[in-house]
Design a protein around this motif. Structure first.
Motif, PDB file in Angstrom:
ATOM      1  N   ARG A  16       0.799  -1.216   0.000  1.00 33.71           N
ATOM      2  CA  ARG A  16       0.000   0.000   0.000  1.00 33.71           C
ATOM      3  C   ARG A  16       0.834   1.269   0.000  1.00 33.71           C
ATOM      4  O   ARG A  16       0.293   2.359   0.082  1.00 33.71           O
ATOM      5  CB  ARG A  16      -0.955   0.003   1.186  1.00 33.71           C
ATOM      6  CG  ARG A  16      -0.257   0.184   2.498  1.00 33.71           C
ATOM      7  CD  ARG A  16      -1.261   0.145   3.640  1.00 33.71           C
ATOM      8  NE  ARG A  16      -0.533   0.231   4.900  1.00 33.71           N
ATOM      9  CZ  ARG A  16      -1.050  -0.120   6.063  1.00 33.71           C
ATOM     10  NH1 ARG A  16      -2.253  -0.620   6.129  1.00 33.71           N
ATOM     11  NH2 ARG A  16      -0.328   0.010   7.160  1.00 33.71           N
ATOM     12  N   ARG A  17       2.151   1.192  -0.063  1.00 34.70           N
ATOM     13  CA  ARG A  17       2.980   2.395   0.054  1.00 34.70           C
ATOM     14  C   ARG A  17       3.237   3.092  -1.271  1.00 34.70           C
ATOM     15  O   ARG A  17       3.731   4.198  -1.305  1.00 34.70           O
ATOM     16  CB  ARG A  17       4.340   2.040   0.676  1.00 34.70           C
ATOM     17  CG  ARG A  17       4.282   1.323   1.985  1.00 34.70           C
ATOM     18  CD  ARG A  17       3.661   2.180   3.071  1.00 34.70           C
ATOM     19  NE  ARG A  17       3.550   1.426   4.316  1.00 34.70           N
ATOM     20  CZ  ARG A  17       2.605   1.641   5.220  1.00 34.70           C
ATOM     21  NH1 ARG A  17       1.687   2.569   5.029  1.00 34.70           N
ATOM     22  NH2 ARG A  17       2.563   0.925   6.318  1.00 34.70           N
ATOM     23  N   THR A 170       7.191  -0.531   4.436  1.00 33.25           N
ATOM     24  CA  THR A 170       7.843   0.627   3.831  1.00 33.25           C
ATOM     25  C   THR A 170       9.295   0.368   3.438  1.00 33.25           C
ATOM     26  O   THR A 170       9.726   0.736   2.346  1.00 33.25           O
ATOM     27  CB  THR A 170       7.778   1.819   4.810  1.00 33.25           C
ATOM     28  OG1 THR A 170       6.398   2.097   5.069  1.00 33.25           O
ATOM     29  CG2 THR A 170       8.428   3.043   4.215  1.00 33.25           C
TER      30      THR A 170
ATOM     31  N   ILE C 178       5.002   7.680   1.604  1.00 32.03           N
ATOM     32  CA  ILE C 178       4.263   8.330   2.690  1.00 32.03           C
ATOM     33  C   ILE C 178       3.514   7.249   3.460  1.00 32.03           C
ATOM     34  O   ILE C 178       2.739   6.495   2.879  1.00 32.03           O
ATOM     35  CB  ILE C 178       3.251   9.349   2.129  1.00 32.03           C
ATOM     36  CG1 ILE C 178       4.006  10.429   1.341  1.00 32.03           C
ATOM     37  CG2 ILE C 178       2.419   9.959   3.243  1.00 32.03           C
ATOM     38  CD1 ILE C 178       3.076  11.382   0.626  1.00 32.03           C
ATOM     39  N   ASP C 179       3.770   7.153   4.759  1.00 34.79           N
ATOM     40  CA  ASP C 179       3.045   6.165   5.563  1.00 34.79           C
ATOM     41  C   ASP C 179       1.626   6.652   5.816  1.00 34.79           C
ATOM     42  O   ASP C 179       1.408   7.816   6.149  1.00 34.79           O
ATOM     43  CB  ASP C 179       3.738   5.965   6.911  1.00 34.79           C
ATOM     44  CG  ASP C 179       4.920   5.022   6.786  1.00 34.79           C
ATOM     45  OD1 ASP C 179       5.072   4.426   5.699  1.00 34.79           O
ATOM     46  OD2 ASP C 179       5.662   4.883   7.766  1.00 34.79           O
ATOM     47  N   PHE C 180       0.673   5.764   5.650  1.00 32.48           N
ATOM     48  CA  PHE C 180      -0.694   6.130   6.019  1.00 32.48           C
ATOM     49  C   PHE C 180      -1.404   4.838   6.427  1.00 32.48           C
ATOM     50  O   PHE C 180      -0.880   3.739   6.251  1.00 32.48           O
ATOM     51  CB  PHE C 180      -1.430   6.816   4.864  1.00 32.48           C
ATOM     52  CG  PHE C 180      -1.582   5.959   3.646  1.00 32.48           C
ATOM     53  CD1 PHE C 180      -0.627   5.986   2.648  1.00 32.48           C
ATOM     54  CD2 PHE C 180      -2.683   5.125   3.484  1.00 32.48           C
ATOM     55  CE1 PHE C 180      -0.752   5.195   1.516  1.00 32.48           C
ATOM     56  CE2 PHE C 180      -2.813   4.334   2.349  1.00 32.48           C
ATOM     57  CZ  PHE C 180      -1.847   4.364   1.366  1.00 32.48           C
ATOM     58  N   ALA C 181      -2.587   4.972   7.000  1.00 37.11           N
ATOM     59  CA  ALA C 181      -3.305   3.796   7.462  1.00 37.11           C
ATOM     60  C   ALA C 181      -4.794   4.076   7.440  1.00 37.11           C
ATOM     61  O   ALA C 181      -5.217   5.227   7.481  1.00 37.11           O
ATOM     62  CB  ALA C 181      -2.862   3.431   8.876  1.00 37.11           C
TER      63      ALA C 181
END
Lengths: 266, 266, 266, 266, 266, 266
Positions: A16-17, A170, C178-181
């Protein structure tokens, strides 16, 4: 990553990164590069595997707690699916781990620590403490998995603390860009190249030497082959026919793993 | 420390870090230096105050959880004792805070985060999150206290995150040693001193100047007094009589706090 | 990049550095982000523009030198295509620039320095020298373009040396991950979130303030709107209908450029 | 410190740097930790030794010079007290050393360099020069002692320069605070501890291993004892009776010195 | 150096550090660059001055002490030669200074601290202490000179400590090499230069601007002269005649000192 | 420098960086220190050698190109003078090297890269590329020389790239100043020296030990000679007669080279 983890399992959580157009390729590359499994449906399809994962936060929040979630999951889900509980939703990892273990006992395969950054003082200490607390209560069989912001620095410390597997996202989802260029180096057989480029058509040879790959530009075919070098570039299409036999991800991965054994450090 | 905390309260938790022979003096010094209270019985006695503290981990562990502990404490303890709940025993600070607030509502004065190091990823974020969660549930009156390894670096960040008070131990419990020496500087009125020491009897003057104390060795009494300097050394015993009026810790502390206002940075 | 270049032109040469599946998007993003043109056919199509470029090394090598190549190009190519000569193929940039200028005079729009790394001692000095040599011979109209490994550090120095345009590749072809959740924060209207996440549904507001974008989570809609904040998230699909009017790359780019003016530093 | 000094003597001069309430303990600790003597009366009493020292600056200043002071001391003081002259009062260490040696010849046991900081360019060079000058004049028997701001860095260099003994104060008079805590870890035999603490009563074992002490929490008594571990905690009071035989400072010190031999580096 | 020293005197002691063939030029350059005097006979001759110096160590050693040396010097040497005593030969600077002052009182112009490196703990403290001790005994008129290893770092601190003059050697006796080259830039009026050199004959202009010298290559004579630039290169020989009027070292030095006033920092 | 270059030749180009009064000595010192030749007429005379050099930029600029210059030089200059072409005047080093080689073939001894700083991206890569291009065209006999800003760092890399000789200037044209002093150490046979100096006349002994020269001050002549030490100071004039036989630069250089072999690192 896999080299550091040794016989511990490593899952790719990287999909998902990056831009979705290349996400499945990231999962495939992670698998080829040594990861033991991937977490996305479409990524799993590229390697002919089932995706793997754990009981999600969403279930635990909806069921109101780890005990209910673990019991419900254990009751309704196909018994081939491993029971791995996320243990950082409401309570401390230590107490959620104990509750999950007490809820379904021997059927709990493992617990996964996905501790949020604000609580992650020392994830190595937390993992060691969870392992101790499970063991002192008789749950030595429960494996410890860790995910979230893992990199090459922390994995050896986690292994030393007794962790059994890792979810890595990541830090394997991106790569540095590689500069390259196409250039004219001969005009009708005569060597000629712009400033800064070596004239003349060349062949590239490589061999694995003392744990690192070395490349040489051909000077004499014969001499190079005797020294154990192999031509690096192989024909894929000849006269319009595909002459290259594509390898499966499995085959490539096994080749990578066989090479990892000969490499000293990453 | 007090300078940084401004109108927030600061408690001294320093007593158990040093040899017991000088512990009460540490609490007394902390109070004089600006702390608002101390935590040990004997330290409190040196400043004529009551010691202060919170509901301890021991009670919560014995009562099996934060709700029982808070309710029992509220039921049995003199109502003049403030209800402050330690919220890091079994569960996450967020959920223990909510439970403590739901248990006794308006009677809960505050919660104290004494998060163990292994869970202390970002105590500033944890404090901000606890404040948010209490507020979104209508407990805006509950104050947030933080303790454990606090120093000058983190206190301004915690104040910005809405923290109301601090418990500070190790970082105020010790001090650098100060080198000093006694030396002969005159023989019967004639200046004489060893190499590296200034000959002649001297008087020491000081004044507060632009936020820092400056010391000068007397050159001319009169000139110095006009420039606002005061003699730094005052007689304590004269002809066998104590001529110095001892000040109470309260008076010294007020003097320190009045000076803090004139100091720019620490 | 565009901010630094000011009114100088910047072309995106980024397409060949990443996986071809996302290359056209890189050119489109470069254009939106302020680049003045792109160099790939397919990338140009995503922004409804013509791709731009210069006389390539390949032509110069095939024609045996810069003079022949420039003259042939000038003779046969549509006169709407700008004459820009690559001047680092065989000889020094200084002499190839002079030869190109002497070959077609006023018709030469510019020269492009794509100096290979091994000759790039100080590209700023080379550009300044080329400009001096052209000027002392009466070719002040010839613009100087530079490409190859450019980044934010060197562009201001090149502008000061009199360079008129830049080709930028690698340094704009990639971006940090970019890290996201995604997280559950409410159960049927009641705020509930896992440790480390803030409970309750939120709205995100933003405004441009003193040259940087600030984001706030809603506390009171009304108060925020008065302070000049706008809701950051807008609906794209409502009841199955696309309700969002897509903007052209041109419109987005103009918005970006209008914002660049208000930003102090990058 | 003692480890570095080897068979050279080290005296504790640490007593005046800390609060007088713990000063005697500092001298006792210094002796236990390997120092060969202490300098305060009360500190010496805690270890049943005589305090040691040198002819003080005060005597030299009062007698008007090193020669008079050394001769007077030699004439009037019990001959069991070693004649050690402080040689940095009025003149250079080199000339005061020569004068002291010439004053009482063979009876001078040593000279002590307590050079003030402003003259201490390179105390190692000064010590080497003093040794040379004494030797070239036939006073090879005079020992060289150094004091003042000594630490682990400089002692090996001083030993190499021929120094015979050291007086060490500030650098052994303080210690870092050690964080520790008391916690409930069991409720009536059942393991239970707050977050961040390991549940269950434990035994602590230790052994000296390759020059450093390693501690292990008991896992199996028997296995540990076979591996050479000893229980670290021993009972002091049992049923109201003191069951622990206190060791003399001498015994503890000898134990420390025996361990120093097995330690590689400090 | 002179800039830092302000109105304090600076002497050049640099002559013995370099090859004797260029030593006189070093003294001359030091004088031109702002030093107030030089110490070698031949160097002094290049600037039409008398060399300056102090009572040497050799005299003090031969006379057996500072008092004898100062008195003998004062008795026999021309009274125009200033009485400056070296005060670091046998005893501490403090006591030798006092002895020198007590020996000839008002006739002592100054003392010079040339403290050897091994005693030079903090020469600033030593200078301040010597000044104090002289003053407390009524010798305020005695100036303090310092020499030995001085550089730009320490001079401002010494001035603040009350030092009146400096002897500087090594730090002004050498200079970095300056790279330069001679190149052909025109062939019979046509600009032509090798790669990396600017073609065409040039004139160099310079002016003092905000405290630093800026150089410009001529673009338009007239425009430059209006902007206050002067041609940097002037003819020395024309048609076999020397047309340049040589300036005396005095004149050059005055020019340098006048420029120093306009320079902010060195 | 010579140590690093091994059997490659090193020429001194240092003469123009320092004051002309000491320039010939620089060339002489460079030769003694291991350089294989010098470039100035007067420097060469000090060592009884012919100066060496290459075809200069000036000739190439005047002849309008490298081919004409090389051919003219080859035609008119004594055939004992080696044909070495400077190949960085107008075109790239690669193409000028090829042209020079094609112009006079086997008679070209070598090419010299004196690349200007602004083009010197990676002189090692340029040298390697020039070597490749000459070889692929059959000119393997042409040697590669490099000059311009060379130092100890880059020479080993250039040797690895196949460079055959070096011209070194600035980095050997200067040296750090060495502090030294003359002092009285005895008065009529009795040892006496100022503070910081060792009393007594001394003899200096030295020997080459494990690749570095060690010096010892005499303690016992006999003992030292047995340990292989030699007296470092030898008489030059005795009773007005020169008793020292001056060695030729050749002899000194050979001695230096013989020592270089025993030295491990510089």
């Amino acid at each position: 990553m896999k080299k550091l983890a040794g016989d511990k399992s490593v899952l790719s959580f990287g999909i998902r990164r990056m831009h979705p157009a290349i996400s499945p390729m990231i999962d495939r590359s992670a698998y080829i590069g040594g990861c033991d499994g991937v977490s996305s449906l479409i990524g799993a399809r590229t390697i002919n595997k089932n995706p793997t994962g754990t009981i999600p936060h969403a279930l635990i929040i909806n069921m109101g707690g780890i005990e209910n979630a673990v019991k419900a999951f254990d009751k309704d889900i196909d018994e081939n699916v491993p029971r791995i509980a996320l243990v950082d939703t409401f309570e401390d990892e230590k107490f959620e781990s104990i509750k999950a273990a007490e809820a379904i006992g021997q059927k709990l395969l493992g617990v996964r620590l996905d501790t949020p950054a604000s609580r992650r003082g020392n994830i190595v200490d937390i993992a060691r403490e969870v392992k101790w607390e499970l063991k002192i209560r008789g749950f030595e069989h429960v494996k410890i998995f860790v995910s979230g912001g893992l990199d090459e620095e922390i994995i050896p410390k986690l292994i030393e603390a007794g962790v059994d597997g890792f979810g890595v996202g990541t830090s394997i989802a991106n790569a540095d860009t590689i500069d390259f260029a196409m250039d004219i180096v001969e005009i009708e057989g005569k060597p000629l190249a712009k400033r800064g480029k070596y004239s003349g058509k060349k062949k590239l040879f490589s061999k694995l030497d003392n744990g690192s790959v070395i490349f040489k530009v051909e000077e004499s075919n014969k001499e190079f082959k005797e020294a154990g070098f192999k031509e690096s570039l192989v024909p894929i299409i000849k006269n319009g026919e595909v002459v290259y036999k594509e390898e499966t991800p499995e085959e490539i991965r096994n080749f990578v793993l066989s090479q990892l054994k000969e490499i000293d450090e990453i």
